[in-house]
Design a protein around this motif. Structure first.
Motif, short mmCIF file in Angstrom:
data_model
loop_
_atom_site.label_atom_id
_atom_site.label_comp_id
_atom_site.label_asym_id
_atom_site.label_seq_id
_atom_site.Cartn_x
_atom_site.Cartn_y
_atom_site.Cartn_z
N GLU A 1 0.83 -1.21 0.00
CA GLU A 1 0.00 0.00 0.00
C GLU A 1 0.87 1.27 0.00
O GLU A 1 0.82 2.08 0.90
N TYR A 2 1.70 1.41 -1.03
CA TYR A 2 2.51 2.62 -1.18
C TYR A 2 2.10 3.34 -2.45
O TYR A 2 1.48 2.75 -3.34
N GLU A 3 2.48 4.61 -2.53
CA GLU A 3 2.29 5.36 -3.79
C GLU A 3 3.57 5.26 -4.60
O GLU A 3 4.65 5.17 -4.04
N GLY A 4 3.44 5.35 -5.92
CA GLY A 4 4.62 5.32 -6.78
C GLY A 4 4.77 3.96 -7.44
O GLY A 4 3.88 3.10 -7.33
N THR A 5 5.92 3.75 -8.11
CA THR A 5 6.09 2.49 -8.82
C THR A 5 7.47 1.87 -8.59
O THR A 5 8.46 2.56 -8.42
N VAL A 6 7.46 0.53 -8.59
CA VAL A 6 8.69 -0.26 -8.60
C VAL A 6 8.61 -1.13 -9.85
O VAL A 6 7.67 -1.90 -10.01
N THR A 7 9.56 -0.96 -10.76
CA THR A 7 9.50 -1.71 -12.02
C THR A 7 10.85 -2.37 -12.33
O THR A 7 11.90 -1.93 -11.86
N ILE A 8 10.77 -3.43 -13.13
CA ILE A 8 11.97 -3.99 -13.76
C ILE A 8 11.78 -3.85 -15.26
O ILE A 8 10.77 -4.31 -15.81
N ASN A 9 12.72 -3.18 -15.90
CA ASN A 9 12.63 -2.93 -17.34
C ASN A 9 11.28 -2.31 -17.71
O ASN A 9 10.68 -2.67 -18.72
N GLY A 10 10.80 -1.43 -16.85
CA GLY A 10 9.57 -0.70 -17.13
C GLY A 10 8.29 -1.43 -16.79
O GLY A 10 7.20 -0.90 -16.96
#
Ligand SMILES: Nc1ncnc2c1ncn2[C@@H]1O[C@H](COP(=O)(O)OP(=O)(O)O)[C@@H](O)[C@H]1O
Ligand SMILES: [Mg+2]
Length: 201
Positions: free
Chosen positions: A55-64
């Motif tokens: 439940e956080y704001e924002g993004t965590v991505t791998i290769n988009g």
């Protein structure tokens, strides 16, 4: 090349702001140190990165792309391995739930086969940590988040464990984020060091 990217992450525990507009990225051929004072939010950041906090704001991505479902390519190793192992499972099952490394790797990590038939409570902290590292180094892992993983270990075990982990990570192109309050350790094993206070507002 794989890129792990954290963009504009915000996370609070209630009214207690922990991570504010956090931005960070690393590549799979890097060993990066993350340094911060005790209580500054390092472990919270690790849980956001690996999906234990959702439940956080924002993004965590791998290769988009946001990793989803199935095996998580961003694996967390904790300071206290016994807390995340089922006390009723024997070590063979604890390891095999992720994968079964070959004999060479078991030897590289100093894992004795007789330990397979023991329960987590029947091994030392260092012995358990060897299992949890190898468990996290599943062939599908792209990034390892190591949260104070050697803090509880004696100097010899600490050195052995980092040697084995970094050797395998470099060989398999797994990126490693080494989270610690121990500046000496970070200086010794990391390509570069990031301060949590510099990547959050
Ligand atoms: N589950 C939780 N609920 C409320 N506050 C928490 C929780 N976990 C950690 N905190 C608080 O968040 C802050 C950051 O903790 P943590 O991420 O564990 O820091 P670090 O790993 O850098 O020592 C601390 O003030 C801690 O007390
Ligand atoms: Mg912590």
């Amino acid at each position: 090349m794989d890129v792990l990217k954290v963009e504009n992450v915000n996370f609070n525990y209630g009214s207690h702001k922990i991570l504010t507009n956090l931005n960070f990225s690393m590549e799979n051929n890097q060993v990066i140190g993350l340094f911060g004072d005790s209580g500054s939010g390092k472990s919270t950041f690790c849980k956001v990165l690996t999906g234990f906090i959702k439940e956080y704001e924002g993004t965590v991505t791998i290769n988009g792309e946001v990793p989803q479902g199935g095996f998580n390519p961003i694996q967390l190793i904790y300071q206290h391995p016994e807390k995340v192992m089922n006390p009723r499972w024997k070590m063979r099952d604890v390891l095999e739930e992720s994968w079964m490394p070959d004999d060479n790797l078991l030897d590289e990590f100093g894992i004795k086969r007789e330990w397979f038939n023991r329960y987590p409570s029947e091994l030392s902290g260092g012995e358990l940590q060897r299992f949890s590292i190898l468990r996290a180094l599943n062939p599908n892992t792209k990034f390892i988040i190591a949260d104070e993983i050697s803090t509880m270990l004696d100097a010899v075990t600490q050195a052995q464990i980092w040697d084995s982990l970094l050797k395998l990570a470099r060989k398999n192109n797994v990126g490693v984020l080494v989270v610690s309050h121990d500046k000496k350790l970070l200086n010794r094993i990391c390509d570069s060091i990031v301060y949590l206070s510099d990547i959050t507002e």
